[in-house]
Design an enzyme around this catalytic site. Structure first.
Site, PDB file in Angstrom:
ATOM      1  N   ALA A 186      20.878 109.752  64.391  1.00  0.00           N
ATOM      2  CA  ALA A 186      20.677 109.370  62.991  1.00  0.00           C
ATOM      3  C   ALA A 186      20.790 110.602  62.119  1.00  0.00           C
ATOM      4  O   ALA A 186      20.410 111.702  62.514  1.00  0.00           O
ATOM      5  CB  ALA A 186      19.313 108.709  62.801  1.00  0.00           C
TER       6      ALA A 186
ATOM      7  N   GLU B  78      29.866 106.334  67.091  1.00  0.00           N
ATOM      8  CA  GLU B  78      29.258 105.069  66.668  1.00  0.00           C
ATOM      9  C   GLU B  78      30.355 104.087  66.274  1.00  0.00           C
ATOM     10  O   GLU B  78      30.726 104.002  65.096  1.00  0.00           O
ATOM     11  CB  GLU B  78      28.319 105.294  65.466  1.00  0.00           C
ATOM     12  CG  GLU B  78      27.075 106.072  65.791  1.00  0.00           C
ATOM     13  CD  GLU B  78      26.025 106.008  64.675  1.00  0.00           C
ATOM     14  OE1 GLU B  78      26.320 105.485  63.582  1.00  0.00           O
ATOM     15  OE2 GLU B  78      24.903 106.481  64.934  1.00  0.00           O
TER      16      GLU B  78
ATOM     17  N   GLU C 275      13.333 104.054  54.314  1.00  0.00           N
ATOM     18  CA  GLU C 275      13.872 103.386  55.508  1.00  0.00           C
ATOM     19  C   GLU C 275      14.562 104.387  56.440  1.00  0.00           C
ATOM     20  O   GLU C 275      14.453 104.297  57.661  1.00  0.00           O
ATOM     21  CB  GLU C 275      14.849 102.278  55.089  1.00  0.00           C
ATOM     22  CG  GLU C 275      14.147 101.080  54.493  1.00  0.00           C
ATOM     23  CD  GLU C 275      15.075 100.126  53.738  1.00  0.00           C
ATOM     24  OE1 GLU C 275      14.699  98.960  53.567  1.00  0.00           O
ATOM     25  OE2 GLU C 275      16.160 100.560  53.305  1.00  0.00           O
ATOM     26  N   GLN C 276      15.301 105.351  55.842  1.00  0.00           N
ATOM     27  CA  GLN C 276      15.981 106.359  56.657  1.00  0.00           C
ATOM     28  C   GLN C 276      14.951 107.218  57.398  1.00  0.00           C
ATOM     29  O   GLN C 276      15.136 107.579  58.555  1.00  0.00           O
ATOM     30  CB  GLN C 276      16.899 107.225  55.774  1.00  0.00           C
ATOM     31  CG  GLN C 276      17.725 108.245  56.532  1.00  0.00           C
ATOM     32  CD  GLN C 276      18.777 107.628  57.462  1.00  0.00           C
ATOM     33  OE1 GLN C 276      19.102 106.458  57.346  1.00  0.00           O
ATOM     34  NE2 GLN C 276      19.263 108.402  58.408  1.00  0.00           N
TER      35      GLN C 276
ATOM     36  N   HIS D 115      29.663 101.781  63.154  1.00  0.00           N
ATOM     37  CA  HIS D 115      29.322 102.276  61.816  1.00  0.00           C
ATOM     38  C   HIS D 115      30.597 102.357  60.972  1.00  0.00           C
ATOM     39  O   HIS D 115      31.465 103.202  61.216  1.00  0.00           O
ATOM     40  CB  HIS D 115      28.650 103.647  61.930  1.00  0.00           C
ATOM     41  CG  HIS D 115      28.347 104.293  60.604  1.00  0.00           C
ATOM     42  ND1 HIS D 115      27.070 104.393  60.094  1.00  0.00           N
ATOM     43  CD2 HIS D 115      29.157 104.882  59.684  1.00  0.00           C
ATOM     44  CE1 HIS D 115      27.105 105.019  58.914  1.00  0.00           C
ATOM     45  NE2 HIS D 115      28.367 105.327  58.653  1.00  0.00           N
TER      46      HIS D 115
END
Ligand SMILES: [Zn+2]
Length: 285
Positions: free
Chosen positions: A148, A209, A135-136, A212
């Protein structure tokens, strides 16, 4: 003459009106949070090195971790581009409302979410939880650089981070909602930090972010948020093998496999920090 006075008053009124509108919007928006955080002078840091180590019983890490009042986890692990997750790393996960996260985070997240809702009337939700390497990889392929973490270097892969949003206010818009601003104000009291903080990109390697949330638990989160320090900076505040006191907690960052704890203590948390040391966070009352 009278006309000039009238004109002057009209100008003054217009400027005053413009100023109040600006101040009003600044206070009610993400600009307001920025002003608040920039003007905020943190109190002296509640973290004192102790001249002597505690006297009591010496424990091996294995002995300690077998006790019910001790939790062992990865909550203090520094994970970034220069500190990837160890190859053998296996996240400890549990599911809450469809989101996978470390079991110690669940109650803290629910408490934070409920308090934000109580204060603002808005409920926050999780948009991203634990991510597998696959997924990453996919996220990396789809995102611009700096947004990211590289593969193996994401806190989402570690299972200790959550991305949250308020309805209609996700990502960059999050701080435009009162719930987003409240999350940023109080998360430290619930064990979470805004891991990729404003103006800290040079240190974290990731752009700001505000959505996060990284869980590090008490008292670390409150200290980091109050003092505006990143996890990179925070870990380095602890000289190895020196005990520190913060409120009801004793903290040690050590490379040793056994430690001496005072005779009386309430609970403890053991976590490697991914820089070669282990954090012992001991609640003493
Ligand atoms: Zn995230």
């Amino acid at each position: 003459m009278k006309a000039r006075i009238k004109q002057g008053i009209a100008w003054a009124l217009s400027i005053a009106l413009l100023l109040s509108v600006t101040v009003f919007f600044a206070l009610r928006s993400d600009v307001g949070l920025w002003i608040e955080q920039t003007m905020d002078v943190p109190p002296p840091m509640d973290l004192t090195p102790l001249s002597e180590s505690p006297k009591g019983r010496t424990w091996s890490i294995e002995e300690l971790c077998a006790l019910e009042k001790v939790s062992a986890s990865s909550l203090m692990m520094l994970v970034n581009a220069t500190h990837p997750l160890p190859k053998e790393y296996e996240p400890t996960l549990t599911e809450y409302n469809g989101a996978q996260m470390h079991p110690l985070m669940v109650d803290a997240y629910v408490a934070l979410r409920d308090e934000v809702q109580r204060r603002t009337g808005v409920r926050i939700y999780v948009s991203s939880d634990y991510r597998t390497a696959e997924e990453q990889k996919k996220i990396l392929a789809e995102s611009a650089s700096g947004t990211a973490a590289p593969l193996g270097c994401s806190e989402h892969e570690a299972g200790v981070a959550l991305d949250v949003y308020a309805p209609y206010y996700a990502g960059r818009e999050f701080l435009k909602s009162p719930a987003g601003r409240e999350v940023n104000r109080i998360c430290g009291d619930y064990g979470f930090v805004i891991r990729y903080a404003r103006d800290k990109e040079v240190i974290t390697g990731i752009l700001y972010e505000p959505w996060h949330l990284r869980y590090v638990g008490a008292p670390h989160a409150a200290l980091m948020m109050e003092q505006d320090v990143t996890l990179e900076e925070y870990v380095e505040l602890f000289a190895p093998e020196v005990w520190y006191k913060s409120g009801d907690y004793l903290i040690l960052r050590t490379a040793k496999k056994e430690i001496t704890l005072p005779w009386e203590w309430e609970s403890a948390h053991v976590s490697p920090d991914n820089t070669g040391y282990t954090f012992f966070t001991v609640k003493i009352s």
